[in-house]
Enzyme design. Structure first.
Site, mmCIF file in Angstrom:
data_model
loop_
_atom_site.group_PDB
_atom_site.id
_atom_site.type_symbol
_atom_site.label_atom_id
_atom_site.label_comp_id
_atom_site.label_asym_id
_atom_site.label_seq_id
_atom_site.Cartn_x
_atom_site.Cartn_y
_atom_site.Cartn_z
ATOM 1 N N LYS A 127 0.863 -1.189 0.000
ATOM 2 C CA LYS A 127 0.000 0.000 0.000
ATOM 3 C C LYS A 127 0.896 1.235 0.000
ATOM 4 O O LYS A 127 1.495 1.586 1.013
ATOM 5 C CB LYS A 127 -0.912 0.000 1.224
ATOM 6 N N LYS A 300 -6.879 -8.031 -2.464
ATOM 7 C CA LYS A 300 -8.054 -7.931 -3.334
ATOM 8 C C LYS A 300 -8.436 -9.318 -3.836
ATOM 9 O O LYS A 300 -7.549 -10.140 -4.123
ATOM 10 C CB LYS A 300 -7.762 -7.038 -4.554
ATOM 11 N N LYS A 324 -2.906 -2.812 7.660
ATOM 12 C CA LYS A 324 -1.965 -1.763 8.040
ATOM 13 C C LYS A 324 -0.817 -2.315 8.888
ATOM 14 O O LYS A 324 -1.007 -3.216 9.702
ATOM 15 C CB LYS A 324 -2.695 -0.658 8.812
#
Length: 719
Positions: A127, A300, A324
């Protein structure tokens, strides 16, 4: 915010906290997404959202219309043209543990009714901590680039996006006629360090982190600046496409690479939760060896048909989640506490530390947030760190949350020195010596020096000459900074009055402005003319120009209408005595008159009184008033006004006057103006490009007229 367990909340407490959370999260959304100046870490922000979601789950009947769970990003900046996304740019839900990831996969299986024996492929990719961007291609050519904005409408940054080497201007290979490619704009760590060194050498502000640098660089009004900043782009998804060109997420990424985009090479496909957790841990260990910042892993569902079946929940897709990384921590000695004064006068404490390394980065400073955070007790009396205060000489625990802003999160009480003393937060501004005050309900202490505080001076001068204030053409950001930093007394502008004495000072100076690079005889003459044209100014614009906290354009107009002359306003502000709860005293007559003005109230009234109680401000104003004259406000003539007491909204482009002028005129004729449309709106004046407000007006049954009808309506009443 109530720190107790959510199950112990009463309905009233839950309702109050949801209201507070909605406002607080919205404020941080603006700071992060629009202004690129976050005040809190990602971890703290995520905690606010989790708290909101948990309360809503327990009290679904209290879910608000403006709930953060329904919103994405923040309102866009007015600097850029708006761009509507063909498909919304959604944000992702977060996972903070392996258990959260297992639950994510189980939710998908339950929703799709997949048997345990059926393999569910999941893609995983780092990310990137950057700025989301949507690129629209038609017939293979880039036609528009837009930021996320609020998820529905973003900022059109096409010219700037064209300067990024990773973004192809023309696609390669066999591609759909229409395709929107989504991805992340970022700045590599080495380029970020080089940029900050360059900024320091030029005497300019440096960036706090690569994410802010990337966002600030992409949002430049001059695309040449963007081109010089070495931005990069990873593509990771598609929005609107005219035809299906892939069956899986991974195939889509492969195709995008063929079209000319850069794809993160660390993107992989996995078949078990155990494998994606292993991938997460591997990347977490390697994250600091990468040349870009990441704050987690995105998972995903690989099958695009399954993605379509799964759909969306409120502000995020069901088929994706962001896992995270936890914040890293280390211990350091707190050597000192510095108080910094920001552009708005906020006093912010900064911890000076013995150097420590967290996640490969040397940390010597950390955030202490505010006065209450140091004391260990919130402004509502709630304990922070179980009530432990922070003192100079303490051994403190530092957290580099979200890989961005190091902060002091706790102390090691056992190591506290016996002779240590509690830190006393200053009540005077360290930059100018003015009183630093706290408003009721706020944690931040602010300098009231306003016009004379050097820490705020440049921004105050810029505000003073802005379009809706004195509107002095030729005094933009660069010119204000030049005059402020000028060493020669005949050139410097440190206070508003200096603007109006510039020409006189120049007449006696050997250093002539027209001989300085960037100026010239013609431009200097135009500047003087622009300054002299503003020696008389409407009272409302003058009050707005002073930059008093909470006195924006609307409140400035309210005050001007109420007092009509500057002398009357200044007298009221000087005579007003605020209520004193300790002495059980109510405010005097001047205070009551001030705070009873519609829209003013105690908060705005306190800011005005604080401003005028500072002798420095009064001295600066006295000198300024020798140079300029605030014009008396003409009383509103409502008896014959066709729009008196009506609520009017303006939208679209007006030809005869600006929207600001139209609003001011409507208010002079006794109307109330608003920027948003509701069922209470009486009239919508719609110019070309009216957009969604026109549709809403029709839904609400609000009367709609064009500009010509508006001009006819006010004809003969234009005072």
């Amino acid at each position: 915010m109530n720190k107790d367990g959510i199950k112990n909340l009463t309905v009233v407490e839950a309702e109050r906290e949801l209201e507070w959370l909605a406002k607080e999260i919205a404020r941080h959304d603006v700071l992060y997404n629009r202004d690129d100046q976050p005040e809190i870490s990602d971890a703290e922000y995520d905690a606010l959202r989790r708290r909101n979601a948990e309360i809503e789950a327990l009290f679904p009947e209290l879910i608000r219309v403006d709930s953060p769970s329904h919103k994405i990003g923040a309102a866009i900046s007015e600097k850029f043209e708006k761009s509507v996304h063909a498909q919304p740019m959604l944000s992702l839900d977060n996972a903070f543990s392996a258990e959260d990831v297992y639950e994510f996969v189980e939710r998908i299986r339950r929703f799709l009714r997949l048997p345990e024996t059926q393999v569910l492929e999941i893609t995983a990719e780092p990310k990137i901590d950057g700025l989301s961007l949507s690129l629209r291609y038609e017939k293979g050519r880039l036609v528009r680039a837009a930021t996320r904005g609020d998820g529905t409408v973003g900022e059109n940054v096409t010219a700037n996006a064209r300067t990024i080497a990773d973004i192809p201007q023309v696609l390669q290979g066999d591609f759909p006629d229409v395709i929107e490619v989504r991805g992340e704009v970022y700045m590599g760590r080495e380029d970020f360090q080089a940029l900050n060194i360059s900024q320091q050498e030029k005497g300019k502000l440096t960036f706090a982190n690569p994410r802010n640098a990337a966002a600030g660089s992409l949002r430049q009004l001059d695309s040449r600046i963007t081109a010089s900043r070495k931005l990069q782009f990873f593509a990771y998804a598609c929005g609107e496409v005219s035809e299906i060109f892939a069956e899986s997420q991974m195939e889509m990424m492969t195709k995008l690479k063929e079209y000319g985009f850069v794809i993160n090479p660390l993107t992989k496909v996995f078949k078990t939760v155990e494998d994606i957790i292993s991938y997460y841990r591997d990347i977490e260990e390697r994250r600091y060896s990468l040349n870009y910042d990441i704050d987690g892993i995105v998972y995903k569902v690989n099958d695009l048909m399954l993605q379509k079946r799964l759909g969306f929940v409120s502000r995020s897709p069901r088929w994706a989640i962001a896992h995270k990384f936890p914040a890293e921590k280390a211990m350091a000695l707190l050597e000192d506490i510095d108080i910094q004064v920001g552009r708005t006068g906020a006093l912010t404490p900064v911890a000076r530390l013995t150097p420590i390394t967290i996640g490969g980065v040397v940390v010597t400073n950390a955030s202490l947030h505010n006065e209450d955070y140091i004391k260990g007790i919130g402004h509502k009396g709630e304990p922070i760190r179980e009530g432990r205060d922070i003192r100079i000489g303490d051994t403190v625990i530092i957290q580099r949350a979200g890989d961005v802003i190091p902060q002091v999160v706790d102390i090691v009480l056992e190591k506290r020195q016996k002779d240590s003393s509690a830190f006393v937060f200053p009540d005077l501004c360290p930059a100018c010596g003015s009183h630093a005050v706290r408003e009721v309900g706020e944690a931040v202490r602010r300098c009231t020096g306003g016009l004379i505080c050097p820490a705020q001076a440049i921004e105050r001068i810029r505000h003073f000459v802005a379009r809706n204030a004195f509107d002095i053409e030729g005094l933009g950001k660069k010119q204000v900074e030049f005059f402020f930093h000028a060493q020669d007394e005949a050139l410097c502008i440190h206070t508003p009055a200096d603007i109006f004495t510039l020409e006189r000072r120049q007449e006696k100076s050997l250093i002539r402005l027209e001989n300085i690079e960037g100026f010239g005889t013609v431009s200097v003459r135009k500047l003087y003319d622009a300054i002299n044209a503003r020696r008389e100014i409407p009272l409302s614009r003058f009050l707005f120009a002073l930059g008093i906290r909470h006195v924006g354009e609307v409140n400035a107009r309210r005050l001007a209408r109420a007092y009509q002359t500057y002398t009357a306003f200044e007298t009221a502000a000087m005579e007003a005595l605020m209520p004193c709860k300790q002495d059980n005293k109510e405010g005097n007559e001047a205070w009551m008159e001030l705070t009873n003005i519609e829209g003013i109230g105690p908060q705005v009234g306190s800011a005005i009184v604080d401003f005028y109680q500072e002798a420095h401000n009064r001295e600066v104003l006295a000198v300024l008033l020798e140079e300029i004259t605030p014009l008396d406000e003409v009383p509103i003539m409502t008896a014959s006004s066709p729009i008196a007491e009506k609520i009017i909204v303006f939208t679209g482009t007006l030809a005869h006057m600006s929207r600001d002028e139209a609003k001011a005129l409507a208010e002079r004729l006794g109307a109330k103006t608003s920027g948003s449309l509701s069922k209470k709106t009486d009239l919508l004046v719609a110019g070309p490009g009216a957009g969604s407000k026109l549709t809403k007006a029709q839904e609400f049954g609000v009367q709609v007229i064009d500009e010509e009808a508006w001009m006819r309506l006010i004809k003969g009443h234009n005072i």
